[in-house]
Enzyme design. Structure first.
Site, PDB file in Angstrom:
ATOM      1  N   LYS A  22       0.840  -1.220   0.000  1.00 15.28           N
ATOM      2  CA  LYS A  22       0.000   0.000   0.000  1.00 15.28           C
ATOM      3  C   LYS A  22       0.866   1.257   0.000  1.00 15.28           C
ATOM      4  CE  LYS A  22      -1.613   1.555   4.043  1.00 15.28           C
ATOM      5  NZ  LYS A  22      -1.332   2.977   4.381  1.00 15.28           N
ATOM      6  N   ASN A  23       1.910   1.256   0.843  1.00 19.34           N
ATOM      7  CA  ASN A  23       2.683   2.479   1.035  1.00 19.34           C
ATOM      8  C   ASN A  23       3.703   2.730  -0.072  1.00 19.34           C
ATOM      9  OD1 ASN A  23       1.154   3.012   3.230  1.00 19.34           O
ATOM     10  ND2 ASN A  23       2.655   2.280   4.719  1.00 19.34           N
ATOM     11  N   CYS A 117      -4.602   8.247   9.471  1.00 21.21           N
ATOM     12  CA  CYS A 117      -4.801   7.612  10.782  1.00 21.21           C
ATOM     13  C   CYS A 117      -4.330   8.557  11.889  1.00 21.21           C
ATOM     14  CB  CYS A 117      -4.032   6.301  10.851  1.00 21.21           C
ATOM     15  SG  CYS A 117      -4.770   5.014   9.845  1.00 21.21           S
ATOM     16  N   ARG A 122       1.172  14.860  13.098  1.00 21.51           N
ATOM     17  CA  ARG A 122       1.827  14.397  11.859  1.00 21.51           C
ATOM     18  C   ARG A 122       2.025  15.602  10.934  1.00 21.51           C
ATOM     19  NH1 ARG A 122      -1.141   9.017   9.713  1.00 21.51           N
ATOM     20  NH2 ARG A 122       0.872   8.679   8.658  1.00 21.51           N
ATOM     21  N   ASP A 305       4.491   0.184  11.875  1.00 17.70           N
ATOM     22  CA  ASP A 305       3.216  -0.332  11.353  1.00 17.70           C
ATOM     23  C   ASP A 305       2.941  -1.758  11.803  1.00 17.70           C
ATOM     24  OD1 ASP A 305       3.363   1.396   8.145  1.00 17.70           O
ATOM     25  OD2 ASP A 305       2.926   2.075  10.174  1.00 17.70           O
ATOM     26  N   ARG A 397      -8.783   0.102   4.505  1.00 17.24           N
ATOM     27  CA  ARG A 397      -7.895   1.073   3.854  1.00 17.24           C
ATOM     28  C   ARG A 397      -6.600   0.396   3.404  1.00 17.24           C
ATOM     29  NH1 ARG A 397      -7.566   6.582   7.228  1.00 17.24           N
ATOM     30  NH2 ARG A 397      -6.082   6.959   5.540  1.00 17.24           N
TER      31      ARG A 397
END
Ligand code: EPZ
Length: 430
Positions: A22-23, A117, A122, A305, A397
């Site tokens: 995903k990232n 999230c 952030r 993560d 997600r």
């Protein structure tokens, strides 16, 4: 409203195939803005963050075609307005990548401050530091960041801390700048390397991705490619922990073992057996889980993560374990939900202190963010009785077909549609 309902206690068995990272996909989708020809991604996971990213590109005028379930063709040549619709940009963190991509192509960008999230503060100061060094001016008006540059000139950027997003965004902004850019104190995650590999396959000249120092020679033209993104190390780690938590024995396919090193080391410290093959790993337990101490770090350290997932595993490890979160200010929202299930886990500043218990018991719980949701799925798979997980949009997600994949491993898990008896529902029926 949808919930995930699990009847726990089934040791997982069989094999599961990991989807693309995903990232890595999220910044690569934004990076298609920089391409001068159509691009095809072979293995785009069907997860909501990526679907949303495609919607943003499409709303900006890009031609997006689904060639198959996971194969997507991007043609962004028709883009004219360097702006992401405000509401869409605030929905997730990855919208920040549109700043770098739009600036790199148009020398202008308008993107609302990103969402994502809730893991504490952030900011994007390091992203802006890189853009400014390349010659862009930035303003903030009404929650929207605007960047303008007459031209982008290669420069030296020294990041104040390891930031995946800032490292990738700086690459996106610099890849077509005039001259050389040197980025120091860069993030080294596998997805940073994959974004650089994607751009280099189109003709970019990026050297050193995966090390502290990345050098970029600006180019004028990026040609079209067909590209396959690396497997998701965090998705793989999640299934590995689930196998250990349920006392199962599974094969996790389509992985790059080198990307899993810190996760494998942690699992072995806890007493889990991990056998490594070329593009798969076998995970099983042969005895009790062992308590340990774990500290999250930037790559190649233990990934933040995976922090909720490994903490969940340690709730069943005899003795006291400590898991320290060094990357984000606040990533322990899952702990109170695990306590509902009988875990002895308490937050103490930057760490959770865990006393192993003999078992967890199923309960109604709610996901608070993507990886917290994954942790609750893992807990439910191991718990005695039934666990109902709400707010599963967080989980969707980042995990493609999570219910199907766990079902394929023998879990008693299903997606249930429940009626939302909230006020407006009753009013409607009145
Ligand atoms: C990316 O977030 C990932 N998200 C996160 O994954 C992941 O946890 C994180 O990298 C770290 O690996 C995406 O790729 C979409 P950072 P990002 O910039 O880029 C601070 C998941 O579960 N910081 O490396 O936002 C920041 O607050 C998600 O898949 C600044 O202070 O992470 C954090 O404390 C969650 N200023 C730390 O650095 C900045 O300008 C690391 O953040 C940027 C970051």
């Amino acid at each position: 409203m949808e919930k995930i309902v699990i009847r726990g206690g089934v040791p997982l068995s069989g094999s599961v195939t990991i989807s693309a990272a995903k990232n890595a996909v999220l910044p690569i989708v934004a990076a298609t803005i920089l391409c001068d020809e159509p691009v095809v991604l072979e293995n785009c996971p069907q997860i909501s963050d990526i679907t949303f990213c495609l919607k943003i590109l499409s709303s900006m005028g890009a031609d997006i075609r689904m060639l198959s379930k996971n194969k997507v063709r991007f043609d962004t040549r028709s883009l004219r307005i360097p702006k992401v619709p405000y509401e869409m940009a605030t929905a997730f963190r990855a919208s920040s990548y549109f700043l770098g991509a739009l600036l790199g192509r148009f020398h202008e960008a308008h993107v609302a401050m990103p969402g994502g999230c809730d893991l504490g503060d952030r900011p994007i100061d390091q992203h802006l530091k890189a853009f400014t060094a390349l010659g862009a001016e930035n303003t903030l008006d009404g929650g929207e960041v605007s960047l303008y540059a007459d031209k982008l000139i290669g420069s030296l950027v020294y990041f104040d801390m390891n930031s995946v997003g800032a490292t990738i965004n700086a690459i996106l902004a610099a890849v077509k700048a005039d001259g050389y850019t040197v980025l120091e104190n860069c993030a080294k995650e596998p997805h940073v390397v994959d974004v650089a590999n994607f751009l280099n396959s189109m003709g970019a000249e990026i050297m050193g991705a995966g090390t502290d120092t990345i050098k970029i020679k600006g180019v004028k033209y990026l040609k079209g490619v067909e590209y396959s993104v690396i497997p998701d190390q965090i998705e793989a780690g999640t299934y590995m922990v689930a196998a250990a938590m349920t006392g199962g024995d599974i094969i996790v396919k389509n992985v790059i073992p080198k990307h899993l090193e810190s996760i494998i080391v942690a699992l072995r410290k806890i007493g889990v057996t991990v056998e490594e093959f070329d593009d798969s790993v076998r995970v099983y337990t042969t005895g009790d889980l062992r308590n340990t101490k774990i500290r999250t770090m930037a790559h190649p350290g233990f990934p933040t993560d995976m922090q909720p997932q490994i903490s969940t595993l340690l709730t069943l490890a005899k003795g006291t374990s400590i898991v320290t979160e060094e990357i984000f200010d606040s990533r322990f929202a899952y702990a109170k939900e695990l306590r509902r299930m009988g875990a002895n886990i308490n937050v103490n500043g930057k760490a959770v202190c865990i006393e192993g218990v003999d078992k967890l018991s199923g309960a109604p719980v709610n996901a608070s963010d993507l990886r917290a949701g994954a942790a609750l799925v893992i807990a439910g798979l191991a718990a005695e009785g039934t666990t109902e997980i709400g707010n599963i949009h967080f989980i969707e997600r980042g995990y493609e077909n999570i219910v199907e994949k766990f079902s394929g491993l023998g879990a008693n898990i299903k997606l249930v549609h429940t009626i939302d008896y909230s006020d407006n529902e009753i009013k409607k029926n009145a």
